[in-house]
Design a protein around this motif. Sequence first.
Motif, short mmCIF file in Angstrom:
data_model
loop_
_atom_site.label_atom_id
_atom_site.label_comp_id
_atom_site.label_asym_id
_atom_site.label_seq_id
_atom_site.Cartn_x
_atom_site.Cartn_y
_atom_site.Cartn_z
N SER A 1 75.27 52.19 62.82
CA SER A 1 74.82 51.20 63.80
C SER A 1 75.52 49.86 63.64
CB SER A 1 73.31 51.00 63.68
OG SER A 1 72.97 50.49 62.40
N GLU A 2 76.32 49.71 62.58
CA GLU A 2 77.07 48.48 62.34
C GLU A 2 78.41 48.46 63.08
OE1 GLU A 2 76.29 45.78 59.67
OE2 GLU A 2 74.42 46.54 60.54
N TRP A 3 78.68 49.48 63.88
CA TRP A 3 80.01 49.65 64.49
C TRP A 3 80.50 48.41 65.22
CZ3 TRP A 3 80.86 49.29 69.72
CH2 TRP A 3 79.73 49.38 70.55
N TYR A 4 79.63 47.80 66.02
CA TYR A 4 80.09 46.66 66.82
C TYR A 4 80.29 45.42 65.96
CZ TYR A 4 75.11 45.32 66.94
OH TYR A 4 73.82 44.99 66.60
N LYS A 5 79.54 45.31 64.87
CA LYS A 5 79.72 44.17 63.96
C LYS A 5 81.04 44.29 63.21
CE LYS A 5 74.74 43.53 63.34
NZ LYS A 5 73.59 43.58 62.40
N ILE A 6 81.41 45.52 62.89
CA ILE A 6 82.70 45.74 62.22
C ILE A 6 83.85 45.40 63.16
CG2 ILE A 6 84.23 47.54 61.29
CD1 ILE A 6 81.71 48.84 60.08
N LEU A 7 83.75 45.80 64.44
CA LEU A 7 84.80 45.49 65.41
C LEU A 7 84.94 43.98 65.63
CD1 LEU A 7 84.46 48.24 68.18
CD2 LEU A 7 85.79 48.28 66.06
N MET A 8 83.86 43.25 65.40
CA MET A 8 83.89 41.80 65.58
C MET A 8 84.65 41.08 64.47
SD MET A 8 80.10 40.72 66.89
CE MET A 8 79.32 41.47 68.33
N ARG A 9 84.87 41.75 63.35
CA ARG A 9 85.54 41.10 62.22
C ARG A 9 87.00 40.81 62.58
NH1 ARG A 9 83.18 43.05 56.46
NH2 ARG A 9 81.05 43.57 57.11
#
Length: 348
Positions: free
Chosen positions: A133-141
């Motif tokens: 569920s952290e996928w979009y937070k990782i893409l934001m890095r």
Amino acid sequence: MDKLKMPIIIGLIVLIIASLTGYYYYTHNTKTSEIIIFAAGSLKIPLDEIASKYSEKYGVNIYIEASGSVEAIRKVTDLGREADIIAVADYRLIPTFLVPNYTSWYIGFATNQVVLVYTDKSKYHEILENNPSEWYKILMRNDVKWGFSDPNKDPCGYRSVGIIGLASIYYNDTSILENLLLNKTNIAVEKVNDTLNLIVPADLKVSENSNLIIRSKSVDLISLVEAGTIDYAFEYQSVAVQHHLKYIKLPDQINLGNPKYAYFYGKVIVKILVGTDKEKSIAMSPIIYGITVLDNAPHRSEALKFLKFLLGNTGREIFEEKGQPYLDEFIVYGKIPEELRSIAGSES
């Protein structure tokens, strides 16, 4: 013998031998027919396998040219190129661009879903694997490079854009849309009642020094992921399976693979080719592949035979194996040719 006649006689002999050789080749070469297919990139691998089996059985040359689905269609509508079969990753593109001027019928036949692919070289993949569920937070890095295909050319592209829009609704977090799309491209957004409209200009641009990468079709991103040039990419699950890539599934509410959530998917509309006379509004919906034979197909009879073969048991088995299962019941629009009615059913 007259020396002047000798070259003429030799020439006649050469001509006769060439003619006989050509006749022998023509009568003994079994591959005298051909079929031209313009197809979505995500259909290339299963179509290649089916074409190989068909060619082996019936002696027909099958030429498959893969590209983004919109681009495949525009080769016919804009460039005037000849093709027999059009196979696209979103069956709705056929009525949008090809009916009624190029074809009067089509069949929706297979499904898929969008996933996020990566490798062991991808930054933060351990975090992703433990917390999908952290996928979009990782893409934001900022140090993570990721990509999707061009929404103006490829359905996986406009679906990726739509999924980001759906994610902002599903997670109730507007920063997803802002940080993954609006701040990185010239894509705009407008909200109309409960619907999110994402506006993709025909001259789509990515901001300078952005960590977002866009390519013409989704499969073009595979080599970049494999090489570690980018860390993640939005792809169809079938593409991930066929290329033996790791991937995480996105929630059913946003992956466009579950008909149960069709109403929710429809909360996002992606407008492509904005600023041109080709502008289209595409509501997000469950993924269904579509196929048709064009009215002016140069090898129409052979193309219909191939399509019947594709929609039969052999095609079904190959598509299942490649991660693109067939629909339980095909979606049929228009009066399909007699040759296909026994296998495709009647108009829905």
